[in-house]
Write a protein that holds these residues in place. Structure first.
Motif, PDB file in Angstrom:
ATOM      1  N   ALA A  16       0.831  -1.205   0.000  1.00 45.78           N
ATOM      2  CA  ALA A  16       0.000   0.000   0.000  1.00 45.78           C
ATOM      3  C   ALA A  16       0.867   1.256   0.000  1.00 45.78           C
ATOM      4  O   ALA A  16       0.589   2.216  -0.730  1.00 45.78           O
ATOM      5  CB  ALA A  16      -0.931  -0.014   1.207  1.00 45.78           C
ATOM      6  N   LEU A  17       1.913   1.261   0.824  1.00 45.02           N
ATOM      7  CA  LEU A  17       2.800   2.434   0.869  1.00 45.02           C
ATOM      8  C   LEU A  17       3.513   2.625  -0.458  1.00 45.02           C
ATOM      9  O   LEU A  17       3.673   3.753  -0.928  1.00 45.02           O
ATOM     10  CB  LEU A  17       3.790   2.302   2.023  1.00 45.02           C
ATOM     11  CG  LEU A  17       3.175   2.342   3.431  1.00 45.02           C
ATOM     12  CD1 LEU A  17       4.248   2.113   4.489  1.00 45.02           C
ATOM     13  CD2 LEU A  17       2.444   3.644   3.674  1.00 45.02           C
ATOM     14  N   ALA A  18       3.934   1.520  -1.069  1.00 41.05           N
ATOM     15  CA  ALA A  18       4.602   1.612  -2.372  1.00 41.05           C
ATOM     16  C   ALA A  18       3.652   2.147  -3.443  1.00 41.05           C
ATOM     17  O   ALA A  18       4.078   2.818  -4.382  1.00 41.05           O
ATOM     18  CB  ALA A  18       5.141   0.244  -2.782  1.00 41.05           C
ATOM     19  N   ALA A  19       2.352   1.875  -3.281  1.00 40.97           N
ATOM     20  CA  ALA A  19       1.357   2.359  -4.235  1.00 40.97           C
ATOM     21  C   ALA A  19       0.967   3.811  -3.970  1.00 40.97           C
ATOM     22  O   ALA A  19       0.161   4.382  -4.702  1.00 40.97           O
ATOM     23  CB  ALA A  19       0.124   1.465  -4.186  1.00 40.97           C
ATOM     24  N   GLY A  20       1.498   4.407  -2.903  1.00 44.80           N
ATOM     25  CA  GLY A  20       1.250   5.816  -2.643  1.00 44.80           C
ATOM     26  C   GLY A  20       0.339   6.122  -1.468  1.00 44.80           C
ATOM     27  O   GLY A  20      -0.050   7.271  -1.272  1.00 44.80           O
ATOM     28  N   ALA A  21      -0.016   5.121  -0.698  1.00 43.67           N
ATOM     29  CA  ALA A  21      -0.897   5.363   0.453  1.00 43.67           C
ATOM     30  C   ALA A  21      -0.200   6.242   1.477  1.00 43.67           C
ATOM     31  O   ALA A  21       0.989   6.087   1.739  1.00 43.67           O
ATOM     32  CB  ALA A  21      -1.297   4.039   1.099  1.00 43.67           C
ATOM     33  N   CYS A  22      -0.944   7.176   2.052  1.00 42.94           N
ATOM     34  CA  CYS A  22      -0.404   7.992   3.133  1.00 42.94           C
ATOM     35  C   CYS A  22      -1.168   7.716   4.427  1.00 42.94           C
ATOM     36  O   CYS A  22      -0.908   8.328   5.449  1.00 42.94           O
ATOM     37  CB  CYS A  22      -0.436   9.473   2.789  1.00 42.94           C
ATOM     38  SG  CYS A  22      -2.080  10.124   2.543  1.00 42.94           S
ATOM     39  N   GLY A  23      -2.094   6.790   4.353  1.00 47.74           N
ATOM     40  CA  GLY A  23      -2.837   6.359   5.530  1.00 47.74           C
ATOM     41  C   GLY A  23      -3.181   4.892   5.381  1.00 47.74           C
ATOM     42  O   GLY A  23      -3.362   4.400   4.268  1.00 47.74           O
ATOM     43  N   TYR A  24      -3.231   4.203   6.507  1.00 54.67           N
ATOM     44  CA  TYR A  24      -3.511   2.766   6.465  1.00 54.67           C
ATOM     45  C   TYR A  24      -4.267   2.411   7.740  1.00 54.67           C
ATOM     46  O   TYR A  24      -3.714   2.493   8.834  1.00 54.67           O
ATOM     47  CB  TYR A  24      -2.197   1.980   6.380  1.00 54.67           C
ATOM     48  CG  TYR A  24      -2.344   0.538   5.960  1.00 54.67           C
ATOM     49  CD1 TYR A  24      -2.020   0.143   4.664  1.00 54.67           C
ATOM     50  CD2 TYR A  24      -2.774  -0.435   6.850  1.00 54.67           C
ATOM     51  CE1 TYR A  24      -2.126  -1.183   4.268  1.00 54.67           C
ATOM     52  CE2 TYR A  24      -2.892  -1.761   6.465  1.00 54.67           C
ATOM     53  CZ  TYR A  24      -2.566  -2.132   5.170  1.00 54.67           C
ATOM     54  OH  TYR A  24      -2.672  -3.441   4.779  1.00 54.67           O
TER      55      TYR A  24
END
Length: 136
Positions: A16-24
């Motif tokens: 998710a972070l690699a895909a650009g997520a800034c929240g999880y």
């Protein structure tokens, strides 16, 4: 982008972070928490579920482990790293020689070689380098 999911494993988080997520957030997040995460994302801030935050911290701590024999920085040999570690503890050349069961001239050679590799001009700079690279 904020991810809301049932998964809190490292692989899913990293993806998710690699895909650009800034929240999880995990599925346990409440309406207020989701709203806060969305507002944070709009303003460029990040929000993570506490479980996710703990996993990220653990992953960072594992990746920050001291170098192994195979991964010493700047071409240092294992013995040079050992000598630098002793030097960073404030030991004299004679004390290092006694601790490593080598001649004092050998210690001086290792120090000179290590200084050249790491660009240190004195023992203080070498000690800082040793601490920064977790060699001691």
């Amino acid at each position: 982008m904020v991810v809301l999911t049932t998964y809190a494993d490292e692989e899913s988080i990293a993806g998710a972070l690699a895909a650009g997520a800034c929240g999880y957030l995990t599925k346990d997040a409440g309406r207020a928490e989701i709203g806060m995460a969305l507002r944070a994302a709009v303003t460029g801030h990040s929000v993570f579920d506490p479980v996710v935050s703990a996993r990220l911290v653990d992953a960072m701590n594992r990746s920050a482990q001291p170098p192994t024999r195979d991964r010493l920085p700047d071409g240092l040999t294992q013995r040079e790293a050992e000598v630098l570690g002793q030097l960073a503890q404030g030991r004299t050349d004679a004390e290092i020689a006694a601790a490593l069961f080598v001649a004092e001239t050998t210690v001086k050679t290792h120090i000179n070689n290590a200084f050249a590799k790491i660009g240190a001009r004195n023992r203080v700079e070498a000690a800082r380098y040793t601490t920064r690279h977790r060699l001691g």
